[in-house]
Structures are given as C-alpha cells and as structure tokens.
Enzyme design. Sequence first.
Site, short mmCIF file in Angstrom:
data_model
loop_
_atom_site.label_atom_id
_atom_site.label_comp_id
_atom_site.label_asym_id
_atom_site.label_seq_id
_atom_site.Cartn_x
_atom_site.Cartn_y
_atom_site.Cartn_z
N ASP A 93 0.81 -1.23 0.00
CA ASP A 93 0.00 0.00 0.00
C ASP A 93 0.84 1.27 0.00
O ASP A 93 0.41 2.31 0.52
CB ASP A 93 -0.97 0.01 1.20
CG ASP A 93 -1.92 -1.16 1.16
OD1 ASP A 93 -2.24 -1.63 0.06
OD2 ASP A 93 -2.34 -1.61 2.25
N LYS A 132 1.81 2.24 -5.14
CA LYS A 132 2.36 1.73 -6.41
C LYS A 132 1.46 2.05 -7.60
O LYS A 132 1.93 2.48 -8.65
CB LYS A 132 2.54 0.19 -6.32
CG LYS A 132 3.52 -0.22 -5.23
CD LYS A 132 3.57 -1.73 -5.04
CE LYS A 132 2.33 -2.32 -4.41
NZ LYS A 132 2.08 -1.95 -3.02
N GLY A 179 -4.61 -4.05 -3.94
CA GLY A 179 -5.60 -3.00 -4.19
C GLY A 179 -4.80 -1.77 -4.54
O GLY A 179 -4.18 -1.17 -3.66
N HIS A 180 -4.76 -1.44 -5.82
CA HIS A 180 -3.93 -0.32 -6.28
C HIS A 180 -4.84 0.84 -6.68
O HIS A 180 -5.65 0.72 -7.59
CB HIS A 180 -3.05 -0.76 -7.46
CG HIS A 180 -2.03 -1.79 -7.07
ND1 HIS A 180 -1.13 -2.36 -7.94
CD2 HIS A 180 -1.75 -2.34 -5.86
CE1 HIS A 180 -0.36 -3.22 -7.28
NE2 HIS A 180 -0.72 -3.23 -6.02
N GLN A 227 1.92 -5.96 -3.32
CA GLN A 227 2.35 -6.08 -1.92
C GLN A 227 3.64 -5.27 -1.72
O GLN A 227 3.82 -4.26 -2.38
CB GLN A 227 2.56 -7.55 -1.52
CG GLN A 227 1.26 -8.36 -1.45
CD GLN A 227 0.70 -8.78 -2.79
OE1 GLN A 227 1.36 -9.42 -3.58
NE2 GLN A 227 -0.53 -8.42 -3.07
P1 GDP Z 1 -0.77 0.47 -3.57
O1 GDP Z 1 -1.38 -0.80 -3.15
O2 GDP Z 1 0.72 0.50 -3.35
O3 GDP Z 1 -1.11 0.87 -4.98
O4 GDP Z 1 -1.37 1.59 -2.62
P2 GDP Z 1 -2.93 1.74 -2.16
O5 GDP Z 1 -3.71 2.25 -3.30
O6 GDP Z 1 -3.41 0.49 -1.50
O7 GDP Z 1 -2.78 2.78 -0.98
C1 GDP Z 1 -2.28 4.04 -1.18
C2 GDP Z 1 -3.36 5.05 -0.73
O8 GDP Z 1 -2.77 6.33 -0.58
C3 GDP Z 1 -4.47 5.23 -1.75
O9 GDP Z 1 -5.66 5.54 -1.08
C4 GDP Z 1 -3.99 6.42 -2.56
O10 GDP Z 1 -5.04 7.15 -3.18
C5 GDP Z 1 -3.32 7.26 -1.49
N1 GDP Z 1 -2.17 8.06 -1.92
C6 GDP Z 1 -1.22 7.79 -2.84
N2 GDP Z 1 -0.27 8.73 -2.86
C7 GDP Z 1 -0.63 9.64 -1.91
C8 GDP Z 1 -0.03 10.85 -1.43
O11 GDP Z 1 1.03 11.27 -1.85
N3 GDP Z 1 -0.70 11.50 -0.43
C9 GDP Z 1 -1.88 11.05 0.08
N4 GDP Z 1 -2.45 11.75 1.06
N5 GDP Z 1 -2.46 9.92 -0.35
C10 GDP Z 1 -1.84 9.22 -1.32
P1 IMO Z 2 -0.94 -4.05 -2.35
O1 IMO Z 2 -0.48 -4.57 -3.69
C1 IMO Z 2 -0.94 -4.58 1.98
C2 IMO Z 2 -1.04 -8.69 3.47
C3 IMO Z 2 -2.30 -9.16 4.19
C4 IMO Z 2 -1.70 -10.18 5.13
C5 IMO Z 2 -0.61 -10.83 4.29
C6 IMO Z 2 -1.01 -12.12 3.62
O2 IMO Z 2 -2.23 -3.33 -2.41
O3 IMO Z 2 0.15 -3.28 -1.69
P2 IMO Z 2 -2.55 -12.71 1.54
O4 IMO Z 2 -3.99 -12.40 1.25
O5 IMO Z 2 -1.60 -12.16 0.51
O6 IMO Z 2 -2.29 -14.16 1.80
O7 IMO Z 2 -2.24 -11.95 2.92
O8 IMO Z 2 -0.25 -9.87 3.31
N1 IMO Z 2 -1.28 -8.14 2.12
C7 IMO Z 2 -1.20 -6.85 1.83
N2 IMO Z 2 -0.98 -5.77 2.61
N3 IMO Z 2 -1.05 -4.40 0.65
C8 IMO Z 2 -1.25 -5.48 -0.16
O9 IMO Z 2 -1.25 -5.39 -1.50
C9 IMO Z 2 -1.37 -6.77 0.43
N4 IMO Z 2 -1.57 -8.01 -0.06
C10 IMO Z 2 -1.50 -8.84 0.99
O10 IMO Z 2 -2.92 -8.09 4.87
O11 IMO Z 2 -1.07 -9.51 6.21
MG MG Z 3 -2.91 -1.50 -1.88
#
Ligand code: GDP
Ligand code: IMO
Ligand code: MG
Length: 423
Positions: free
Chosen positions: A13, A16, A40-41, A221
């Site tokens: 998270d 990416k 979840g991107h 991840q």
């Molecule tokens: P990913 O899994 O690495 O793609 O990241 P996620 O989408 O799960 O989580 C990143 C969260 O931070 C999302 O809700 C984005 O919209 C938000 N986000 C990304 N970059 C920034 C930033 O620079 N500032 C803030 N406040 N939110 C951000």
């Molecule tokens: P993105 O790509 C954050 C975590 C789960 C759990 C562990 C194992 O959005 O960054 P799984 O379902 O893969 O067997 O769970 O890994 N986990 C993540 N945490 N971002 C993710 O993906 C994750 N995908 C799995 O919360 O601790």
């Molecule tokens: Mg994510």
Amino acid sequence: MKVDVLLGLQWGDEGKGKIVDVLTPNYDIVARFQGGPNAGHTLEFENQKYILRSIPSGIFQQGKTNIIGNGVVLDPALFKAEIEALEASGHPLTDRLLISKKAHLILPTHRLLDAAMEQAKGDSKIGTTGKGIGPAYTDKVSRNGLRVGDLFHNFEEKYKQATSRHIEMLAQYDFEYNLEEIEAEWFAGVEKLKAFRIIDSEHFINKSLASGQGILAEGAQGSMLDIDFGSYPFVTSSNTICAGACTGLGVAPNKIGDVFGIFKAYCTRVGSGPFPTELFDEDGQQMRDVGREYGSVTGRPRRCGWIDLVALRYTVMLNGVTKLVMMKSDVLDTFETIKACVAYNINGEETEDLPYDISENIEPVFVELPGWKTDMTEMQSEDEFPEEFNNYLSFLEEELGVPIAIVSVGPNRAQTILREQSK
Ligand code: GDP
Ligand code: IMO
Ligand code: MG
C-alpha cells in the site's frame, strides 16, 4: 531495451498504482508479475477514483498494452467484476489486456481454504485478504495447480479433480461453506476471461524488448511481505522483490533496468505480524486519519508508525533499487517533529541490519528531525519545498544511498513532483 521494475519497499500500500499510472506514458507495456486480487492499487484523476486488483495500473493511459504475467494468480470471478466495473466507467479493455497462459487460477475452493485455515489459526492468524492467495500458490508449488492455459483443454475434469481434493481438505476444518453459490459466479468469470487474448507472455515480452519497446513491471504487496525475506510467516505467498519480476514475467536478470522503490514518508501495515516502529498513540491516529489509512481491499484500519530505515535499507539492498519514490509526504505536513528509526536496540545491543526475527525485544532507535509544518498538497515543483522537507529528503538519501527521484504530495495523479535529477 530493459524492463524497469516498480515495487513496494515496505508492507504494501505504498502507492504503487498511482506511480505506475504516472510513469506509464514513458513505456509501451505495463505488466503485473506476482500476487493477485490481494492487491488493491488506487488511482485518482479527473475526480475519479479507481481501485485495481488484478489488472495492471497502466490501463488508463491511452495506447498502452497491459499484461497479467505468469507469476500472477488470477480469480476469474473477481477479474470479471473488475473488468465490468471498468467497462461501466467507459474503459473497455479487451484489446489492450493480455493474459499469460501460465498464470495460475484461484479456484473457489482456494478461497474457502484460505478462510478455513485462517479461522483454525485463531489468535495466530496471518490476517490474509481472504482471496485464496496462499492455497493457490501452494497448489502451484506442489504441482497441483490449474493454469489459464488449462481452460482450453479438458478443463472440467481437471477442475473436478482439484476441487474434490480441496473438499477433502476442507473436511478437516470446522468450517461451513456453500460451494455452489460461488462456483456459478466463478464459471461466469471463466467465460469472460476466455474472451481475452491468452498468450505466451514470456515470448511476447522478450520479443517486445528486442524490438525496442519499453516495459514497466508492476509489483504488488511490498518487500517486507516477500515469502523469502519478509516478516515470515506474516507474509504473502509470492516473491514480491525484484527477482520476482524475472520469474513472474520470464525476463532474464540482465534485462532488468531501473528499479523504482516506493515507500511512504512514514510506514503502515495491514494484517498481523511484527511492526517495530508501530505507534499506538495520537501520532499514529493522526497518520491514519490524515492518510486515510484503511485497506483498499478489505477496509481494515492500517497500522501506522514512523519510517523504519533498518527495514528500508534491507529492502533497498534486496531489490537493487536505483530510484526511490517517496509517497504521502503531505500526511506529515502538520507534525512538529518527524521521527525516523535508524537502528534497532535488541537486548541492549544496537544493530542497523534487519535481524532474523523482528517480532521480539526490539526498541527502535529514533532520530528526530524538525517538521516542515507547511501544506504541500498544491506544490508543483521541488523549488517550492520547505527547507525542513529538503533536509528530510537529504537525510533519507544519505541513509539509503539512493536518490529520491519522485515525491508524491497527494493521491491525485497531478500531485506528483519529479525531481530535477530524474528528468
Ligand atoms: P498500492 O497498493 O501500493 O497501490 O497503494 P494503495 O492504493 O493500496 O494505498 C495508497 C493510498 O494512498 C491510496 O488511497 C492512494 O489514493 C493514497 N495516496 C497515494 N499517494 C498519496 C499521497 O502522496 N498522499 C496522500 N495523502 N495519499 C496518497
Ligand atoms: P498491495 O499490492 C498490503 C497482506 C495481508 C496479510 C498478508 C497475507 O495493495 O500493496 P494474503 O492475502 O496475501 O495471503 O495476505 O499480506 N497483504 C497486503 N498488505 N497491501 C497489499 O497489496 C497486500 N496483499 C496482501 O494483509 O497480512
Ligand atoms: Mg494497496
């Protein structure tokens, strides 16, 4: 040409999806190489927000090819839902999304096994996303898996065999389920999946490279969730580090170019497992509130803490990071003081190297830096950065030995600042 890789350096998270979307105009192809719908991107632009799970984050940039590589595990039911949501918002993908024949399928019974195993673990549960990731990769490694390419050859029989084996396993758990209900949805997903171009993606990717096309590999991840190097057993079931791009796409190590390593200006984790710099105080709550730190897949509150440079040094090393990307800088805009963990004190001894077990007796050693106390969300160029923020960047670059090429100051695509050195 080489394959550039973009991956998370913390526990996932990091942001990416947003940065893949920002960088996609520089490439011809974007390819996911591991993980599945546990990801979840999030992408935000033009007042719209999209969350992608299995589909690469390059799909919103016109004229680009996106690939789901062999290292990914794919759930047809979730795939169908994702495709249909995109179609409904005016983004049909059939001609722009290619899928590897060798990607493994997540079966309905994998999802059930994931839930049953977690329930049986009780307090020591991993806190998985419940998407069947572990059981699907287990079948892959134990040579029992079904692949996308199998959908076209005697599939029903293979499916029945696999499912009956899983049903026997499920009988060992005190776990109730209704398989028919999720099976119907799954088979509808299979029909949707078959409408896409299912290819030998390793050939496609290597030929594209040879003909001069640029490829960006998108990690899911984070490196601290890597099956080999993460905080085992509280990890995911794939190699999330750069080496995973080689096996997950069929690309030789000497074909890897830049490695973009993404991290938050602080740190988060969702699910169980050790987190040495975790905060349980107001600072942690402030990070969660301002950063909207709730899981994009599960909605679970993310655990928050200060940046951990012991862990980051380790993941920069494992991945051969050439460019750093710092996300969510704006979340720290109001903090008086910023803390960074530079070492661990373990039973009175200090170490800067990540130890085998990070679950016990670790006291983070913090350095404190003055906060910038400036709203950065509207900034357009690094010339506007406050001095204290520049000091934080220089401090991190010194500690990690790699330049910070991109700084993100908000969730929107436009809130991204490319630093001079990276242009
Ligand atoms: P990913 O899994 O690495 O793609 O990241 P996620 O989408 O799960 O989580 C990143 C969260 O931070 C999302 O809700 C984005 O919209 C938000 N986000 C990304 N970059 C920034 C930033 O620079 N500032 C803030 N406040 N939110 C951000
Ligand atoms: P993105 O790509 C954050 C975590 C789960 C759990 C562990 C194992 O959005 O960054 P799984 O379902 O893969 O067997 O769970 O890994 N986990 C993540 N945490 N971002 C993710 O993906 C994750 N995908 C799995 O919360 O601790
Ligand atoms: Mg994510």
